[in-house]
Design a protein around this motif. Structure first.
Motif, PDB file in Angstrom:
ATOM      1  N   ARG A   1      93.088  19.388  58.920  1.00  0.00           N
ATOM      2  CA  ARG A   1      92.639  20.252  60.020  1.00  0.00           C
ATOM      3  C   ARG A   1      92.502  21.704  59.565  1.00  0.00           C
ATOM      4  O   ARG A   1      91.651  22.434  60.063  1.00  0.00           O
ATOM      5  CB  ARG A   1      93.605  20.154  61.201  1.00  0.00           C
ATOM      6  CG  ARG A   1      93.573  18.794  61.897  1.00  0.00           C
ATOM      7  CD  ARG A   1      94.391  18.786  63.173  1.00  0.00           C
ATOM      8  NE  ARG A   1      94.284  17.501  63.851  1.00  0.00           N
ATOM      9  CZ  ARG A   1      95.108  16.485  63.648  1.00  0.00           C
ATOM     10  NH1 ARG A   1      96.125  16.613  62.796  1.00  0.00           N
ATOM     11  NH2 ARG A   1      94.937  15.344  64.289  1.00  0.00           N
ATOM     12  N   SER A   2      93.336  22.113  58.623  1.00  0.00           N
ATOM     13  CA  SER A   2      93.252  23.489  58.125  1.00  0.00           C
ATOM     14  C   SER A   2      92.157  23.655  57.079  1.00  0.00           C
ATOM     15  O   SER A   2      91.858  24.769  56.668  1.00  0.00           O
ATOM     16  CB  SER A   2      94.600  23.900  57.509  1.00  0.00           C
ATOM     17  OG  SER A   2      94.824  23.213  56.287  1.00  0.00           O
ATOM     18  N   GLY A   3      91.547  22.525  56.646  1.00  0.00           N
ATOM     19  CA  GLY A   3      90.509  22.598  55.622  1.00  0.00           C
ATOM     20  C   GLY A   3      91.039  22.658  54.219  1.00  0.00           C
ATOM     21  O   GLY A   3      90.274  22.818  53.264  1.00  0.00           O
ATOM     22  N   GLU A   4      92.356  22.503  54.054  1.00  0.00           N
ATOM     23  CA  GLU A   4      92.959  22.627  52.730  1.00  0.00           C
ATOM     24  C   GLU A   4      92.605  21.451  51.822  1.00  0.00           C
ATOM     25  O   GLU A   4      92.552  21.596  50.607  1.00  0.00           O
ATOM     26  CB  GLU A   4      94.478  22.742  52.876  1.00  0.00           C
ATOM     27  CG  GLU A   4      95.209  22.979  51.580  1.00  0.00           C
ATOM     28  CD  GLU A   4      96.707  23.092  51.774  1.00  0.00           C
ATOM     29  OE1 GLU A   4      97.425  23.083  50.750  1.00  0.00           O
ATOM     30  OE2 GLU A   4      97.163  23.183  52.934  1.00  0.00           O
ATOM     31  N   VAL A   5      92.393  20.258  52.399  1.00  0.00           N
ATOM     32  CA  VAL A   5      92.080  19.067  51.614  1.00  0.00           C
ATOM     33  C   VAL A   5      90.849  18.387  52.217  1.00  0.00           C
ATOM     34  O   VAL A   5      90.462  18.658  53.357  1.00  0.00           O
ATOM     35  CB  VAL A   5      93.264  18.075  51.580  1.00  0.00           C
ATOM     36  CG1 VAL A   5      94.484  18.721  50.934  1.00  0.00           C
ATOM     37  CG2 VAL A   5      93.603  17.572  52.982  1.00  0.00           C
ATOM     38  N   VAL A   6      90.236  17.489  51.437  1.00  0.00           N
ATOM     39  CA  VAL A   6      89.064  16.754  51.932  1.00  0.00           C
ATOM     40  C   VAL A   6      89.412  15.335  52.350  1.00  0.00           C
ATOM     41  O   VAL A   6      88.590  14.642  52.953  1.00  0.00           O
ATOM     42  CB  VAL A   6      87.932  16.725  50.882  1.00  0.00           C
ATOM     43  CG1 VAL A   6      87.411  18.128  50.621  1.00  0.00           C
ATOM     44  CG2 VAL A   6      88.392  16.054  49.595  1.00  0.00           C
TER      45      VAL A   6
END
Length: 297
Positions: free
Chosen positions: A134-139
């Motif tokens: 959700r934070s965009g840290e991982v795909v």
């Protein structure tokens, strides 16, 4: 329009942890890296990276790094190349420690040569890996939550099973008269971290009560197993790791023999990147063999 050379410099600083190592990865000077990051910060009017040892991204910096990682994945499919190591396609994936210690490496074994990207694994509890998405840290992430994540799809992987185990000597010492809430209150237990609720879940399901017991915090799957084998404490062990020790008598399963299953899911960004599709196929095949979920057609 975003300045992509500056974004790649920012991503390299965050990935490598310093401006000097980022410069080496990009094959440019530290001064050039610093100038690119500073110019991007001035243009956006915000701090993107906190200078330190190591350098760490701000929330906006983390979002921009996630964006450039996704662009790099799409560029790789188009055969485009950028400068230095930052041009390589990187898949940043969140995975829980017990999966990494059991089925996940086997799932990846057949994908290494065809993946076309390098992996950057982030360890976190399976109940919290979805937050990384959700934070965009991982795909992509191995998660215990079936809840949808915007821009992602979620597929079931199967269940990771756990058994309550102790060494024979430990069981004789603390549970010689039987396992019940009173003996569990005296027996030291293992917990992975403060968010680990497996032991409490087992006690609640087995006895309807969670006693306040001495607790050792051990954030390592193999350390968890080794300490149980050494007779230091009891804990919930992945059955895949404990099975051989149970058969050999090095561990005993605590009554009432209740085993807990933790459903796992694969949540992955909806990006048309070949490396991400190949990773998803490998993870689902491996999980199908190890966790009991049917592999994809």
């Amino acid at each position: 329009m975003l300045d992509y050379p500056a974004l790649r410099a920012l991503a390299a600083v965050v990935r490598e942890g310093s401006f000097e190592r980022a410069a080496a990865a990009l094959s440019i000077t530290p001064s050039a890296v610093s100038q690119r990051v500073r110019a991007l910060e001035e243009r956006l009017g915000a701090i993107l990276v906190v200078r330190g040892q190591p350098c760490r991204p701000t929330d906006l910096g983390r979002t921009l790094c996630a964006h450039v990682d996704r662009v790099r994945l799409l560029e790789a499919d188009l055969g485009l190349a950028g400068e230095g190591a930052s041009a390589r396609s990187v898949l940043r994936v969140a995975v829980n420690a017990d999966s990494l210690a059991t089925w996940f490496p086997v799932a990846l074994a057949g994908a290494g040569e065809t993946l076309g990207a390098t992996l950057d694994l982030v360890l976190d509890d399976e109940a919290h890996t979805a937050g990384r998405l959700r934070s965009g840290e991982v795909v992509a992430a191995v998660t215990a939550s079936p809840e949808p994540v915007t821009g992602c799809r979620t597929v079931p992987l199967g269940s990771l099973r756990y058994a309550a185990c102790a060494s024979p000597a430990f069981a004789a010492r603390f549970f010689g008269a039987g396992v019940d809430p009173r003996s569990l209150a005296d027996a030291p237990q293992l917990r992975f971290d403060r968010r680990d609720g497996l032991q409490a879940r087992w006690m609640a399901e087995a006895y309807g009560h969670v006693p306040d017991a001495p607790t050792h915090w051990v954030p390592s799957t193999h350390g968890f197993l080794d300490l149980a084998l050494a007779g230091f404490a009891w804990g919930l062990q992945p059955v895949a790791l404990a099975e051989a020790h149970l058969r050999a008598g090095r561990l005993v399963e605590l009554p009432p023999g209740l085993r807990i299953a933790v459903p796992l899911f694969w949540t992955v960004a909806r990006l048309p990147a070949l490396s991400l599709r190949r990773l998803t196929q490998a993870v689902r095949r491996g999980a199908g063999l190890a966790l009991g979920e049917a592999p994809p057609a």
